[in-house]
Scaffold this motif. Structure first.
Motif, PDB file in Angstrom:
ATOM      1  N   ARG A 154      61.821   9.816  44.766  1.00 34.83           N
ATOM      2  CA  ARG A 154      61.736  10.993  43.551  1.00 34.83           C
ATOM      3  C   ARG A 154      60.430  11.764  43.693  1.00 34.83           C
ATOM      4  O   ARG A 154      60.360  12.941  43.027  1.00 34.83           O
ATOM      5  CB  ARG A 154      61.848  10.405  42.457  1.00 34.83           C
ATOM      6  CG  ARG A 154      60.590   9.389  42.003  1.00 34.83           C
ATOM      7  CD  ARG A 154      61.181   8.553  40.686  1.00 34.83           C
ATOM      8  NE  ARG A 154      61.303   9.369  39.356  1.00 34.83           N
ATOM      9  CZ  ARG A 154      62.319   9.122  38.679  1.00 34.83           C
ATOM     10  NH1 ARG A 154      63.299   8.440  39.242  1.00 34.83           N
ATOM     11  NH2 ARG A 154      62.526  10.042  37.613  1.00 34.83           N
ATOM     12  N   LEU A 155      59.696  11.197  44.401  1.00 35.79           N
ATOM     13  CA  LEU A 155      58.106  11.984  44.347  1.00 35.79           C
ATOM     14  C   LEU A 155      58.347  13.380  45.574  1.00 35.79           C
ATOM     15  O   LEU A 155      57.526  14.017  45.460  1.00 35.79           O
ATOM     16  CB  LEU A 155      57.276  11.275  44.978  1.00 35.79           C
ATOM     17  CG  LEU A 155      56.749  10.147  43.839  1.00 35.79           C
ATOM     18  CD1 LEU A 155      55.311   9.247  44.541  1.00 35.79           C
ATOM     19  CD2 LEU A 155      56.020  10.659  42.731  1.00 35.79           C
ATOM     20  N   ALA A 157      57.942  13.351  48.513  1.00 33.06           N
ATOM     21  CA  ALA A 157      57.137  13.149  49.833  1.00 33.06           C
ATOM     22  C   ALA A 157      56.797  11.739  49.774  1.00 33.06           C
ATOM     23  O   ALA A 157      56.672  11.028  48.839  1.00 33.06           O
ATOM     24  CB  ALA A 157      55.917  13.966  50.044  1.00 33.06           C
ATOM     25  N   SER A 158      56.486  11.158  51.013  1.00 33.22           N
ATOM     26  CA  SER A 158      56.316   9.819  51.289  1.00 33.22           C
ATOM     27  C   SER A 158      54.707   9.294  50.601  1.00 33.22           C
ATOM     28  O   SER A 158      53.801   9.814  51.051  1.00 33.22           O
ATOM     29  CB  SER A 158      56.371   9.494  52.666  1.00 33.22           C
ATOM     30  OG  SER A 158      55.999   8.091  52.865  1.00 33.22           O
ATOM     31  N   ALA A 159      54.869   8.323  49.797  1.00 34.91           N
ATOM     32  CA  ALA A 159      53.618   7.974  49.194  1.00 34.91           C
ATOM     33  C   ALA A 159      53.519   6.533  49.847  1.00 34.91           C
ATOM     34  O   ALA A 159      54.608   5.975  50.572  1.00 34.91           O
ATOM     35  CB  ALA A 159      53.788   7.756  47.633  1.00 34.91           C
ATOM     36  N   GLY A 218      51.986   9.739  42.944  1.00 35.32           N
ATOM     37  CA  GLY A 218      51.577   8.559  43.814  1.00 35.32           C
ATOM     38  C   GLY A 218      50.457   9.141  44.810  1.00 35.32           C
ATOM     39  O   GLY A 218      50.025  10.250  44.747  1.00 35.32           O
ATOM     40  N   ILE A 219      49.920   8.218  45.655  1.00 31.94           N
ATOM     41  CA  ILE A 219      49.354   8.557  46.517  1.00 31.94           C
ATOM     42  C   ILE A 219      49.562   8.322  47.976  1.00 31.94           C
ATOM     43  O   ILE A 219      50.310   7.039  48.117  1.00 31.94           O
ATOM     44  CB  ILE A 219      47.743   8.060  46.527  1.00 31.94           C
ATOM     45  CG1 ILE A 219      47.597   6.513  46.168  1.00 31.94           C
ATOM     46  CG2 ILE A 219      47.031   8.590  45.304  1.00 31.94           C
ATOM     47  CD1 ILE A 219      46.456   6.045  46.388  1.00 31.94           C
ATOM     48  N   ALA A 220      49.381   8.907  48.961  1.00 35.90           N
ATOM     49  CA  ALA A 220      49.775   8.756  50.199  1.00 35.90           C
ATOM     50  C   ALA A 220      48.374   8.651  51.096  1.00 35.90           C
ATOM     51  O   ALA A 220      47.493   9.458  50.685  1.00 35.90           O
ATOM     52  CB  ALA A 220      50.492   9.987  50.880  1.00 35.90           C
TER      53      ALA A 220
END
Lengths: 224, 224
Positions: A154-155, A157-159, A218-220
């Motif tokens: 849902r973000l 991009a990949s976290a 989130g953080i990646a």
């Protein structure tokens, strides 16, 4: 997605985190029990009943009943009650179990943003492992909100998601569950002392959510 | 890149962080002075001389000389000496200056990984602002290593950088410098108290660098 081997999973806590994780893990085909202090009282709550109608496959039971014969126990309670709730389950039922701790030691007594009730030289993840030495504690998922925990896509991009724990096999079980839920960047931070790192990230996460006006964040981890 | 208006920038500290920032900001066309405790002693150090041959445009001076008439002062000293070094500059020279604090309050006295010497209810960024109320303190760049600070593209994907401070105009100056150095996701976290968030991120960064075997690591904030 096909589950190779369904697991018996107890999710402790009927707040947004517990409902999200129990619902998602149940939808994936695992045998999920939702543990609560008082099943009758939980059953009377409107938000629980609405949720349970959509997740009838999840059994609701006391904390101890839910954890009986479980492969995996997920602590989805607030940090302030975590040790007391696990005491209700008891060391005997937790012996040998993969104990997934997603809680944060947040102390709101002085207002918002909260401070941490433990940090720097200790962490809640370590306190759980110390209190229940027979459990195979894995700290994970505490760095995002419940909606992102169970649906990271849902973000947009990949976290990244982190696992901390002293038992490699337990971390492998948890990494499998994380991937089943859609997490494609699972980073093993090392032993349970590394829970200090992910718990001390919370003050940054809280400021980020405030600055961006949303907890959908989130953080990646970026590396070459 | 063309610089709209070159700034007079004092970079305090001749370690890897100070050299990286002074060299990069000098290459961009700013009038950069590198501040050190003892310019003669610094001039005798081989690693400094090698660096200075490539960055002859950077003046080397005492902390106070470097900061004289500077628009921007960058604290690139270690957290443990930060307040003492800024005392050498003095409140008068720092009055009205944009004071960029990139340091971390790391305490290695009990070994590795270090603990934080201040956290949770306070931060080094706040202590700097409190000690020098006339300075316009902006905390930034402390969440990555010196190579990534000045060349974020080396990570291969866009990472995020944070700014914390009470003065919006000072944060705008710093955001401009960050963008000139290649940072394309500058996130304003709010007032200087949000320095707690970025400083408390360090324990996670240290564990990540250990787990990945490299300090070439950043984080990208992912949001829909």
């Amino acid at each position: 997605m096909t589950i190779a081997t369904p697991l018996v999973i107890a999710v402790l806590g009927t707040g947004p985190v517990g409902r999200a994780l129990a619902g998602r893990l149940g939808s994936l085909g695992h045998d999920v029990r939702l543990g609560t202090r008082d099943p009758a009282a939980t059953g009377r709550r409107e938000e629980h009943r609405t949720w349970h109608e959509e997740h009838a496959e999840v059994t609701v039971a006391t904390f101890a009943e839910a954890a009986t014969d479980a492969d995996v126990v997920v602590n989805a309670c607030g940090g302030e009650v975590t040790l007391e709730v696990l005491d209700q389950v008891g060391a005997e039922l937790l012996d040998g179990v993969v104990l997934v701790d997603v809680s944060n030691p947040l102390d709101f007594s002085a207002g918002f943003p909260p401070r941490l009730s433990v940090c720097n030289d200790d962490s809640l993840g370590e306190q759980v492992q110390h209190a229940f030495p027979g459990a195979r504690v894995v700290k994970t998922l505490n760095t995002m909100n419940s909606a992102v925990m169970v649906d990271p896509a849902r973000l947009g991009a990949s976290a990244s998601v982190f696992v901390s724990g002293d038992d490699p096999d337990a971390k492998a079980v948890v990494a499998r569950l994380l991937r089943e839920m859609g997490h494609d960047d699972v980073i093993d931070l090392g032993g349970i002392t590394s829970a200090r790192g992910v718990e001390m990230f919370l003050p940054l996460w809280l400021r980020l959510a405030g600055a961006l006006g949303s907890s959908e964040v989130g953080i990646a981890v970026v590396r070459p």
